[in-house]
Scaffold this motif. Structure first.
Motif, PDB file in Angstrom:
ATOM      1  N   VAL A 159      -8.414  11.769  28.033  1.00 35.15           N
ATOM      2  CA  VAL A 159      -9.998  11.517  27.945  1.00 35.15           C
ATOM      3  C   VAL A 159     -10.580  11.830  26.485  1.00 35.15           C
ATOM      4  O   VAL A 159     -11.512  11.289  26.184  1.00 35.15           O
ATOM      5  CB  VAL A 159     -10.731  12.894  28.772  1.00 35.15           C
ATOM      6  CG1 VAL A 159     -12.072  13.059  28.542  1.00 35.15           C
ATOM      7  CG2 VAL A 159     -10.263  12.581  30.228  1.00 35.15           C
ATOM      8  N   SER A 160      -9.764  12.631  25.645  1.00 35.01           N
ATOM      9  CA  SER A 160     -10.342  12.690  24.371  1.00 35.01           C
ATOM     10  C   SER A 160     -10.083  11.385  23.541  1.00 35.01           C
ATOM     11  O   SER A 160     -11.053  11.149  22.691  1.00 35.01           O
ATOM     12  CB  SER A 160      -9.720  13.805  23.775  1.00 35.01           C
ATOM     13  OG  SER A 160      -7.982  13.785  23.280  1.00 35.01           O
ATOM     14  N   ASN A 211     -12.515   8.522  24.643  1.00 36.71           N
ATOM     15  CA  ASN A 211     -13.863   8.973  24.267  1.00 36.71           C
ATOM     16  C   ASN A 211     -14.069   8.076  23.032  1.00 36.71           C
ATOM     17  O   ASN A 211     -15.324   7.868  22.593  1.00 36.71           O
ATOM     18  CB  ASN A 211     -13.821  10.233  24.136  1.00 36.71           C
ATOM     19  CG  ASN A 211     -15.375  10.590  23.871  1.00 36.71           C
ATOM     20  OD1 ASN A 211     -16.445  10.352  24.433  1.00 36.71           O
ATOM     21  ND2 ASN A 211     -15.696  11.675  23.068  1.00 36.71           N
ATOM     22  N   TYR A 215     -15.324   4.502  24.022  1.00 34.23           N
ATOM     23  CA  TYR A 215     -16.215   4.266  25.252  1.00 34.23           C
ATOM     24  C   TYR A 215     -17.500   3.458  24.542  1.00 34.23           C
ATOM     25  O   TYR A 215     -18.234   2.846  25.372  1.00 34.23           O
ATOM     26  CB  TYR A 215     -16.682   5.719  25.983  1.00 34.23           C
ATOM     27  CG  TYR A 215     -15.782   6.333  26.813  1.00 34.23           C
ATOM     28  CD1 TYR A 215     -14.793   5.585  27.562  1.00 34.23           C
ATOM     29  CD2 TYR A 215     -15.579   7.611  26.888  1.00 34.23           C
ATOM     30  CE1 TYR A 215     -13.889   6.263  28.356  1.00 34.23           C
ATOM     31  CE2 TYR A 215     -14.871   8.422  27.658  1.00 34.23           C
ATOM     32  CZ  TYR A 215     -13.937   7.447  28.394  1.00 34.23           C
ATOM     33  OH  TYR A 215     -13.008   8.150  29.281  1.00 34.23           O
ATOM     34  N   SER A 233     -15.967   7.086  13.290  1.00 34.73           N
ATOM     35  CA  SER A 233     -15.487   8.289  14.201  1.00 34.73           C
ATOM     36  C   SER A 233     -14.239   8.002  14.445  1.00 34.73           C
ATOM     37  O   SER A 233     -13.411   9.186  14.690  1.00 34.73           O
ATOM     38  CB  SER A 233     -16.580   8.230  15.704  1.00 34.73           C
ATOM     39  OG  SER A 233     -16.179   7.002  16.411  1.00 34.73           O
ATOM     40  N   GLN A 234     -13.379   6.966  14.813  1.00 33.36           N
ATOM     41  CA  GLN A 234     -12.145   6.698  14.968  1.00 33.36           C
ATOM     42  C   GLN A 234     -11.387   6.944  13.745  1.00 33.36           C
ATOM     43  O   GLN A 234     -10.156   7.465  13.810  1.00 33.36           O
ATOM     44  CB  GLN A 234     -11.966   5.046  15.213  1.00 33.36           C
ATOM     45  CG  GLN A 234     -12.537   4.803  16.508  1.00 33.36           C
ATOM     46  CD  GLN A 234     -12.513   3.318  16.958  1.00 33.36           C
ATOM     47  OE1 GLN A 234     -11.909   2.544  16.071  1.00 33.36           O
ATOM     48  NE2 GLN A 234     -12.718   2.938  18.150  1.00 33.36           N
ATOM     49  N   TYR A 287     -11.006  10.570  13.471  1.00 29.52           N
ATOM     50  CA  TYR A 287     -10.210  11.236  14.535  1.00 29.52           C
ATOM     51  C   TYR A 287      -8.819  10.954  14.001  1.00 29.52           C
ATOM     52  O   TYR A 287      -7.824  11.732  14.240  1.00 29.52           O
ATOM     53  CB  TYR A 287     -10.271  10.314  15.782  1.00 29.52           C
ATOM     54  CG  TYR A 287      -9.205  11.009  17.008  1.00 29.52           C
ATOM     55  CD1 TYR A 287      -9.748  12.065  17.721  1.00 29.52           C
ATOM     56  CD2 TYR A 287      -8.247  10.459  17.219  1.00 29.52           C
ATOM     57  CE1 TYR A 287      -8.820  12.695  18.775  1.00 29.52           C
ATOM     58  CE2 TYR A 287      -7.323  10.924  18.291  1.00 29.52           C
ATOM     59  CZ  TYR A 287      -7.578  12.057  18.545  1.00 29.52           C
ATOM     60  OH  TYR A 287      -6.658  12.311  19.753  1.00 29.52           O
TER      61      TYR A 287
END
Length: 63
Positions: free
Chosen positions: A25-26, A29, A32, A58-59, A62
């Motif tokens: 899920v993380s 996300n 998405y 954001s990627q 991460y």
């Protein structure tokens, strides 16, 4: 002298499943928002390139 107890798994099956779902899920996300870039751009009043840059950053963050 007694024989040592058999080795047990450090974590159980349920915890492994929970961690796998949380990881999936993380990571998912991060992706998405990609199909929604035009909607996000319209909502923020920016161009699709700027909205795409936000998703890209954001990627990168991460990683």
């Amino acid at each position: 002298m007694a024989s040592p107890a058999p080795a047990r798994s450090a974590i159980g099956r349920r915890l492994t499943l929970l961690l796998a779902v949380a990881c999936g899920v993380s990571v998912a996300n991060l992706y998405y928002a990609q199909p929604l870039l035009s909607t996000v751009a319209a909502g923020l009043g920016t161009g699709p390139g700027t909205a795409g840059l936000v998703v890209t950053l954001s990627q990168v963050g991460y990683a």
